[in-house]
Design a protein around this motif. Sequence first.
Motif, PDB file in Angstrom:
ATOM      1  N   GLY A  23     -33.068 -34.206  13.233  1.00 44.13           N
ATOM      2  CA  GLY A  23     -33.066 -33.399  14.538  1.00 44.13           C
ATOM      3  C   GLY A  23     -34.254 -32.442  14.282  1.00 44.13           C
ATOM      4  O   GLY A  23     -34.089 -31.025  15.016  1.00 44.13           O
ATOM      5  N   VAL A  24     -35.288 -32.587  13.736  1.00 48.10           N
ATOM      6  CA  VAL A  24     -36.276 -31.719  13.379  1.00 48.10           C
ATOM      7  C   VAL A  24     -37.477 -31.905  13.975  1.00 48.10           C
ATOM      8  O   VAL A  24     -37.967 -33.283  14.225  1.00 48.10           O
ATOM      9  CB  VAL A  24     -36.769 -31.547  11.844  1.00 48.10           C
ATOM     10  CG1 VAL A  24     -37.860 -30.679  11.527  1.00 48.10           C
ATOM     11  CG2 VAL A  24     -35.386 -31.324  10.883  1.00 48.10           C
ATOM     12  N   LYS A  25     -38.101 -31.022  14.940  1.00 50.64           N
ATOM     13  CA  LYS A  25     -39.366 -31.412  15.673  1.00 50.64           C
ATOM     14  C   LYS A  25     -40.660 -31.343  14.763  1.00 50.64           C
ATOM     15  O   LYS A  25     -40.944 -30.294  14.265  1.00 50.64           O
ATOM     16  CB  LYS A  25     -39.672 -30.215  16.923  1.00 50.64           C
ATOM     17  CG  LYS A  25     -40.724 -30.298  17.628  1.00 50.64           C
ATOM     18  CD  LYS A  25     -40.846 -31.242  18.444  1.00 50.64           C
ATOM     19  CE  LYS A  25     -39.954 -31.559  19.611  1.00 50.64           C
ATOM     20  NZ  LYS A  25     -40.134 -32.738  20.352  1.00 50.64           N
ATOM     21  N   PRO A  26     -41.277 -32.649  14.871  1.00 56.26           N
ATOM     22  CA  PRO A  26     -42.516 -32.565  13.906  1.00 56.26           C
ATOM     23  C   PRO A  26     -43.550 -31.710  14.671  1.00 56.26           C
ATOM     24  O   PRO A  26     -43.706 -31.846  15.723  1.00 56.26           O
ATOM     25  CB  PRO A  26     -43.031 -34.055  14.214  1.00 56.26           C
ATOM     26  CG  PRO A  26     -42.299 -34.853  14.893  1.00 56.26           C
ATOM     27  CD  PRO A  26     -41.366 -33.866  15.502  1.00 56.26           C
ATOM     28  N   LEU A  71     -41.232 -40.165   7.068  1.00 54.45           N
ATOM     29  CA  LEU A  71     -40.989 -38.833   7.390  1.00 54.45           C
ATOM     30  C   LEU A  71     -40.537 -38.676   8.964  1.00 54.45           C
ATOM     31  O   LEU A  71     -39.701 -37.830   9.218  1.00 54.45           O
ATOM     32  CB  LEU A  71     -42.430 -37.980   7.067  1.00 54.45           C
ATOM     33  CG  LEU A  71     -42.411 -36.739   7.245  1.00 54.45           C
ATOM     34  CD1 LEU A  71     -41.530 -35.772   6.625  1.00 54.45           C
ATOM     35  CD2 LEU A  71     -43.911 -35.997   7.021  1.00 54.45           C
ATOM     36  N   ALA A  72     -41.410 -39.352   9.714  1.00 50.52           N
ATOM     37  CA  ALA A  72     -41.046 -39.433  10.926  1.00 50.52           C
ATOM     38  C   ALA A  72     -39.546 -39.667  11.194  1.00 50.52           C
ATOM     39  O   ALA A  72     -38.905 -39.130  11.874  1.00 50.52           O
ATOM     40  CB  ALA A  72     -41.725 -40.276  12.025  1.00 50.52           C
ATOM     41  N   GLN A  73     -38.992 -40.958  10.564  1.00 52.51           N
ATOM     42  CA  GLN A  73     -37.698 -41.506  10.591  1.00 52.51           C
ATOM     43  C   GLN A  73     -36.588 -40.054  10.271  1.00 52.51           C
ATOM     44  O   GLN A  73     -35.669 -39.867  10.995  1.00 52.51           O
ATOM     45  CB  GLN A  73     -37.541 -42.521   9.972  1.00 52.51           C
ATOM     46  CG  GLN A  73     -36.174 -43.023  10.241  1.00 52.51           C
ATOM     47  CD  GLN A  73     -35.669 -43.703  11.595  1.00 52.51           C
ATOM     48  OE1 GLN A  73     -36.513 -44.471  12.111  1.00 52.51           O
ATOM     49  NE2 GLN A  73     -34.896 -43.028  12.137  1.00 52.51           N
ATOM     50  N   GLU A  74     -37.103 -39.720   9.135  1.00 54.54           N
ATOM     51  CA  GLU A  74     -35.978 -38.454   8.803  1.00 54.54           C
ATOM     52  C   GLU A  74     -36.095 -37.383   9.660  1.00 54.54           C
ATOM     53  O   GLU A  74     -34.979 -36.838   9.801  1.00 54.54           O
ATOM     54  CB  GLU A  74     -37.036 -37.913   7.186  1.00 54.54           C
ATOM     55  CG  GLU A  74     -35.806 -37.341   6.270  1.00 54.54           C
ATOM     56  CD  GLU A  74     -35.230 -38.338   5.329  1.00 54.54           C
ATOM     57  OE1 GLU A  74     -35.104 -39.645   5.597  1.00 54.54           O
ATOM     58  OE2 GLU A  74     -34.445 -37.631   4.655  1.00 54.54           O
ATOM     59  N   MET A  75     -37.253 -36.973  10.176  1.00 55.92           N
ATOM     60  CA  MET A  75     -37.195 -35.782  11.440  1.00 55.92           C
ATOM     61  C   MET A  75     -36.367 -36.414  12.504  1.00 55.92           C
ATOM     62  O   MET A  75     -35.838 -35.468  13.011  1.00 55.92           O
ATOM     63  CB  MET A  75     -38.639 -35.606  11.567  1.00 55.92           C
ATOM     64  CG  MET A  75     -39.521 -34.810  10.485  1.00 55.92           C
ATOM     65  SD  MET A  75     -40.797 -34.044  11.123  1.00 55.92           S
ATOM     66  CE  MET A  75     -41.603 -33.516   9.447  1.00 55.92           C
TER      67      MET A  75
END
Length: 281
Positions: free
Chosen positions: A139-142, A131-135
């Motif tokens: 360019g999505v802020k977790p 999930l972190a890699q995908e974000m």
Amino acid sequence: MMDKVIISVAVTGSWTTRQHTPYVPLTPEEIAQHVVDSWREGAAIAHIHVRDDEGRPTSDPQRYARVRELVRAQGCDVVLNFTTGGGAGQASEEERLAPVRLRPEIASFDAGSLNFNDRVFVNSPQFLERLAQEMLTYGVKPEIECFDTGHIENARRLIDRGLIQPPFWFQLVLGVRGGAPATADQLVHMVRQLPPGAHWSVCAIGRHQLPMNLIALAMGGHVRTGLEDNVYYHYRVLAESNAQLVARLVRIARECGREIASPADVRALLQLTPQPDVLPS
Ligand code: MG
């Protein structure tokens, strides 16, 4: 002077039903209207869950995209935060990743597993890494949701590996049955565990929502309200909208000398990536 306060509104969630309150928005049209109304009152971030035609949680990207389209059609520039929770882990990992690919500016990142009411909410180390890699890729802020202290350590390990990049945005979720209790001690302890310079917000469940919001306001933190976390305005009195809950926080924050952050303030503070409104493929 303390920083401006970021008010997030979590308008629907995956738990609240029409049996709990007739006021929870469930269709994309209702959700979008609650978002816009809450933004008009001062919410800078809207946390979005979507439901199917029967009102059950779904991760259907078409529905997220529809909510965004309806919100933007009203000229509303609120920062959108799509959930990846999948109804506390009821959805598959693939389904949970789908909203990230729509490139919302923020998406939720549930930083560990826990008992969640009568379920187990599974967020395995392998899934968190993915999930972190995908974000990062999109360019999505977790929004790093921590339901207990150990979840902060999980996030810190991902930060150490460069899989979560600064500035860090934490949502401390207190009072879930199975998670950390909604107490001042617990909040202070969790804030102390955060990485240096992290920005943090608090949400708390049910009757704990307002008191924990007040403590966060006094500490200089940020706050989340909304019908996802709590359906009451006063003891045994239902909140009649998400906007009503936001408006109360705005009044209190101003009385405490905290000005209200705009969506533009959030974009600057969290260095959000300007995103095209990607449509589902
Ligand atoms: Mg949520």
